[in-house]
Design a protein around this motif. Structure first.
Motif, mmCIF file in Angstrom:
data_model
loop_
_atom_site.group_PDB
_atom_site.id
_atom_site.type_symbol
_atom_site.label_atom_id
_atom_site.label_comp_id
_atom_site.label_asym_id
_atom_site.label_seq_id
_atom_site.Cartn_x
_atom_site.Cartn_y
_atom_site.Cartn_z
ATOM 1 N N GLU A 32 0.849 -1.181 0.000
ATOM 2 C CA GLU A 32 0.000 0.000 0.000
ATOM 3 C C GLU A 32 0.891 1.239 0.000
ATOM 4 N N LYS A 33 0.564 2.212 -0.851
ATOM 5 C CA LYS A 33 1.375 3.417 -0.953
ATOM 6 C C LYS A 33 0.574 4.647 -0.581
ATOM 7 N N VAL A 34 1.290 5.653 -0.107
ATOM 8 C CA VAL A 34 0.706 6.946 0.223
ATOM 9 C C VAL A 34 1.577 8.024 -0.402
ATOM 10 N N ALA A 35 1.015 9.217 -0.544
ATOM 11 C CA ALA A 35 1.769 10.340 -1.107
ATOM 12 C C ALA A 35 2.308 11.211 0.019
ATOM 13 N N CYS A 36 3.548 11.643 -0.153
ATOM 14 C CA CYS A 36 4.157 12.566 0.804
ATOM 15 C C CYS A 36 3.373 13.872 0.776
ATOM 16 N N GLU A 37 3.110 14.458 1.925
ATOM 17 C CA GLU A 37 2.331 15.690 2.048
ATOM 18 C C GLU A 37 3.043 16.879 1.403
ATOM 19 N N VAL A 38 4.376 16.825 1.265
ATOM 20 C CA VAL A 38 5.145 17.957 0.752
ATOM 21 C C VAL A 38 5.507 17.770 -0.722
ATOM 22 N N CYS A 39 6.182 16.663 -1.051
ATOM 23 C CA CYS A 39 6.679 16.485 -2.419
ATOM 24 C C CYS A 39 5.791 15.563 -3.259
ATOM 25 N N PHE A 40 4.781 14.953 -2.654
ATOM 26 C CA PHE A 40 3.810 14.081 -3.314
ATOM 27 C C PHE A 40 4.427 12.807 -3.894
ATOM 28 N N LYS A 41 5.618 12.465 -3.463
ATOM 29 C CA LYS A 41 6.265 11.223 -3.890
ATOM 30 C C LYS A 41 5.496 10.038 -3.318
ATOM 31 N N GLU A 42 5.222 9.033 -4.151
ATOM 32 C CA GLU A 42 4.519 7.832 -3.700
ATOM 33 C C GLU A 42 5.506 6.927 -2.965
ATOM 34 N N ILE A 43 5.179 6.576 -1.715
ATOM 35 C CA ILE A 43 6.048 5.744 -0.893
ATOM 36 C C ILE A 43 5.227 4.659 -0.212
ATOM 37 N N PRO A 44 5.843 3.497 0.036
ATOM 38 C CA PRO A 44 5.114 2.454 0.774
ATOM 39 C C PRO A 44 4.754 2.967 2.168
ATOM 40 N N ILE A 45 3.554 2.668 2.607
ATOM 41 C CA ILE A 45 3.082 3.156 3.904
ATOM 42 C C ILE A 45 3.981 2.659 5.040
ATOM 43 N N SER A 46 4.608 1.506 4.846
ATOM 44 C CA SER A 46 5.482 0.957 5.883
ATOM 45 C C SER A 46 6.758 1.773 6.058
ATOM 46 N N GLU A 47 7.130 2.588 5.061
ATOM 47 C CA GLU A 47 8.344 3.392 5.139
ATOM 48 C C GLU A 47 8.062 4.865 5.400
ATOM 49 N N ALA A 48 6.801 5.241 5.428
ATOM 50 C CA ALA A 48 6.430 6.644 5.595
ATOM 51 C C ALA A 48 6.470 7.056 7.055
ATOM 52 N N SER A 49 6.835 8.310 7.279
ATOM 53 C CA SER A 49 6.723 8.907 8.602
ATOM 54 C C SER A 49 5.351 9.561 8.646
ATOM 55 N N SER A 50 4.691 9.552 9.788
ATOM 56 C CA SER A 50 3.357 10.131 9.846
ATOM 57 C C SER A 50 3.182 11.007 11.073
ATOM 58 N N VAL A 51 2.262 11.943 10.937
ATOM 59 C CA VAL A 51 1.879 12.825 12.028
ATOM 60 C C VAL A 51 0.368 12.797 12.087
#
Length: 60
Positions: free
Chosen positions: A11-30
């Motif tokens: 599963e991928k999500v987009a970075c809030e700043v650069c919109f790069k698609e990254i796996p949710i397991s590697e994303a930092s979240s707030v």
């Protein structure tokens, strides 16, 4: 005969700043009030935080 398992795309999500698609397991979240914002790394998070601080500062 050995049956091969299907590879499942993470599963991928987009970075809030650069919109790069990254796996949710590697994303930092707030966690915000009603949603979660994801960042590809600390550099994008720091950039977002700086923008938020600048937008909330009041001119003298």
């Amino acid at each position: 005969m050995i049956e091969r398992d299907k590879l499942i795309e993470p599963e991928k999500v987009a970075c809030e700043v650069c919109f790069k698609e990254i796996p949710i397991s590697e994303a930092s979240s707030v966690k915000a009030t009603d949603y979660i914002m994801y960042y590809c790394g600390l550099e994008c998070y720091d950039k977002w935080k700086k923008q938020q601080e600048e937008s909330t500062e009041k001119p003298n």
